[in-house]
Scaffold this active site. Structure first.
Site, mmCIF file in Angstrom:
data_model
loop_
_atom_site.group_PDB
_atom_site.id
_atom_site.type_symbol
_atom_site.label_atom_id
_atom_site.label_comp_id
_atom_site.label_asym_id
_atom_site.label_seq_id
_atom_site.Cartn_x
_atom_site.Cartn_y
_atom_site.Cartn_z
ATOM 1 N N GLU A 156 -4.540 -2.995 -14.021
ATOM 2 C CA GLU A 156 -5.252 -3.831 -14.987
ATOM 3 C C GLU A 156 -4.226 -4.691 -15.709
ATOM 4 O O GLU A 156 -3.578 -4.240 -16.646
ATOM 5 C CB GLU A 156 -6.013 -2.993 -16.012
ATOM 6 C CG GLU A 156 -6.916 -3.877 -16.865
ATOM 7 C CD GLU A 156 -6.988 -3.544 -18.350
ATOM 8 O OE1 GLU A 156 -7.866 -4.089 -19.015
ATOM 9 O OE2 GLU A 156 -6.169 -2.763 -18.859
ATOM 10 N N ASP B 99 -4.096 1.372 -16.609
ATOM 11 C CA ASP B 99 -4.582 0.598 -17.750
ATOM 12 C C ASP B 99 -3.454 -0.166 -18.447
ATOM 13 O O ASP B 99 -2.368 0.378 -18.667
ATOM 14 C CB ASP B 99 -5.216 1.603 -18.726
ATOM 15 C CG ASP B 99 -5.793 0.964 -19.971
ATOM 16 O OD1 ASP B 99 -6.842 0.331 -19.841
ATOM 17 O OD2 ASP B 99 -5.197 1.118 -21.049
HETATM 18 C C1 GLC Z 1 -7.971 -1.649 -21.349
HETATM 19 C C2 GLC Z 1 -9.361 -1.054 -21.332
HETATM 20 C C3 GLC Z 1 -9.998 -1.202 -22.684
HETATM 21 C C4 GLC Z 1 -9.100 -0.544 -23.715
HETATM 22 C C5 GLC Z 1 -7.679 -1.089 -23.646
HETATM 23 C C6 GLC Z 1 -6.724 -0.284 -24.466
HETATM 24 O O1 GLC Z 1 -8.003 -3.016 -21.539
HETATM 25 O O2 GLC Z 1 -10.135 -1.669 -20.340
HETATM 26 O O3 GLC Z 1 -11.283 -0.658 -22.708
HETATM 27 O O4 GLC Z 1 -9.635 -0.763 -24.990
HETATM 28 O O5 GLC Z 1 -7.181 -1.047 -22.329
HETATM 29 O O6 GLC Z 1 -6.492 0.958 -23.864
#
Ligand code: GLC
Length: 541
Positions: free
Chosen positions: A245, A203
């Site tokens: 991500e 993440d």
């Molecule tokens: C990522 C997740 C999101 C979250 C963010 C902070 O973007 O997909 O849902 O709020 O990280 O952890």
């Protein structure tokens, strides 16, 4: 393990499960791991190879679990570590892999590390977070949660200093310059991977490291850390993956694959909004343009493509003008918008029009990358824009037309089930979908099976073929076994199209969805007529 086994993710179709919404196994109104385990055959039937589970760790839930307060346990709403092991082993029996979210950038402010850190400057955990006496450091850094956070710094009375956070102020950023943090995360990874997990969706990775004079994103130091993390996983848990991500432009994403020794996969964020742009405009140039600006990636790597997920449909990777246009088109009401995005589900975005849903999936599955589906989209679930934050796209899975959509037998569920006239659970549910051979569910099953039967989609090369019609996208996928031409008419009118395909003049063309032979081309052009939103996958022998 053979090379092919190690790169399983290239052939896989993924599915994102938001655990709280999926299935309530113990009747407390919240989805949980046991409930999820009871539904594993459902994924098997659909043809899913790998599940991505949203964060299942203990958390005060200020960001729905992306604010972790203990990395070594399961949130009590979701069950126990034994439940988790049970889920993983039951999934394995069915040939289904599982990856989970790993939140590296930040913890919850209630994590004991942060609670210790704020106590004093001498705390052994002080240096696990990023502190400052002023809120003026790193001020070239943008704010991500624009609607709620005025700054990336928040003053902590207990600590007597500001702490750095890229997301909510309840999510202090960890200090990845500290080797102790690096080692701790290896331990965390060991803990989960040794239970048989197949990897992580990492993440918010662009933000690990901060440096003055930069925008604190995608820094070389961040890549050093991620590469080292991958090397450790490769060494101790071969065959497990890191899916990154990083909501970035393609050229900023490219370094996350490095020389095939950083992430195996990254989400392709920029192509997603352009698919929605193209279908609204009836014109495909934006999709072609962004893919042509996407650098090649190492052969062991793979993009992960998606239409929707648990967050808002992000418009970070478009221009300001395009963003305004997308908001006008897809989020006319203020409450449909959030930060730089649109908090709506797939079917409402596509006017509940089956033709548009099929078209975008047929394109998604033909583009380079492994596709990921978001729970509920396979039955056409709607959203609830009256719920707070992104909760409107995280409502209970609709299994049947019984109380709480068959999701739970509690008196009350964590969020209301959708029950409006168009998307309500009495009509939109799995039971109905499975009882109707013509439902979107069976179409998706067919789509998944077709993709998996043709490795050109997962491992082949791709190119856009020139056409004489701006409404039609023509993607050519080729591997050593076969060539497939995926055609898609993004407009709502019938379109005649001429495709320049001299090499395939002598090939018989068979449409894969219908199995109907299309004959041979008369010259170097393939000519066809596509109905509104019609798509074809032509296998060229
Ligand atoms: C990522 C997740 C999101 C979250 C963010 C902070 O973007 O997909 O849902 O709020 O990280 O952890």
């Amino acid at each position: 393990m053979t090379e092919k086994n190690l790169t399983w993710y290239k052939d896989a179709v993924f599915y994102e499960v938001y655990i709280r919404a999926f299935n309530d196994g113990n009747g407390d109104g919240h989805g949980d791991l046991i409930g999820l385990a009871q539904k594993l055959d459902y994924f098997k039937d659909l043809g899913i190879d790998c599940l991505w589970l949203s964060p299942m760790y203990p958390s005060p839930l200020r960001d729905d679990g992306y604010d972790i307060s203990n990395y070594y346990d399961i949130h009590p709403d979701y069950g126990t570590l034994d439940d988790f092991k049970f889920l993983v082993s039951e999934a394995k029996k069915r040939g289904i892999r599982i990856i989970t979210d790993l939140v590296m950038n930040h913890t919850s402010d209630l994590h004991p590390w942060f609670q210790e850190a704020r106590k004093s400057k001498d705390s052994p955990y002080r240096n696990w977070y990023v502190w400052s006496d002023t809120d003026q450091k790193y001020n070239e850094t943008r704010i991500i949660f624009l609607d709620t956070e005025p700054s990336n710094w928040t003053y902590d009375d207990v600590a007597g200093q500001y702490f750095w956070h890229r997301f909510y102020r309840t999510q202090p950023d960890l200090n990845w310059d500290n080797p102790e943090v690096i080692e701790e995360f290896k331990d965390i990874a060991r803990f989960w991977l040794s239970m048989g997990l197949d990897g992580f969706r990492a993440d918010a990775v662009p933000y690990l490291i901060e440096r003055e004079g930069t925008n604190c994103e995608n820094l070389p130091e961040t890549h050093v850390i991620l590469k080292d993390f991958r090397a450790f996983m490769e060494e101790e848990f071969p065959g497990t993956i890191l899916l990154g991500e990083a909501n970035m432009w393609p050229w900023d994403l490219r370094p996350y694959f490095a020389d095939g020794d950083e992430f195996q996969m990254c989400f392709h964020f920029p192509v997603m909004p352009r698919l929605f742009m193209a279908i609204k405009k009836g014109e495909v140039s934006d999709v072609i343009d962004i893919m042509q600006r996407t650098p090649e990636i190492p052969s062991s790597c793979q993009w992960c493509t998606f239409l929707r997920n648990h967050d808002e449909l992000t418009l970070e990777m478009v221009t300001e003008e395009e963003r305004q246009w997308m908001w006008q088109q897809y989020a006319p009401e203020e409450r449909m918008r959030l930060n730089l995005g649109i908090r709506r589900r797939l079917f409402p975005l596509l006017d509940n029009d089956r033709r548009k849903v099929e078209l975008l999936h047929a394109v998604l599955f033909a583009l380079p990358g492994s596709p990921i589906l978001y729970y509920g989209d396979e039955i056409g679930m709607g959203d609830n824009i009256w719920l707070f934050d992104r909760n409107g796209v995280r409502t209970p899975m609709q299994w049947s037309n019984t109380t709480h959509a068959g999701f739970s037998d509690a008196d009350e569920t964590y969020a209301p089930v959708i029950d409006d006239s168009e998307y309500g659970y009495c009509t939109v549910n799995v039971e109905n979908a499975l009882a109707d051979r013509d439902s979107i569910w069976y179409w998706m099953e067919h789509l998944i099976a077709l993709r998996k039967a043709h490795t050109a989609f997962s491992r082949g090369t791709y190119s856009f073929v020139e056409t004489d019609n701006p409404a039609v996208l023509a993607i050519l996928r080729v591997d050593d076994r076969e060539s497939i031409l995926a055609l898609a008419n993004f407009s709502d009118c019938e379109q005649a199209v001429r495709i320049n395909l001299p090499e395939y003049k002598a090939s018989e063309k068979i449409e894969l969805f219908s199995s109907i032979p299309q004959g041979f081309s008369e010259d170097e052009y393939h000519r066809t007529l596509l109905g509104p939103y019609e798509y074809q996958w032509l296998l060229m022998q």
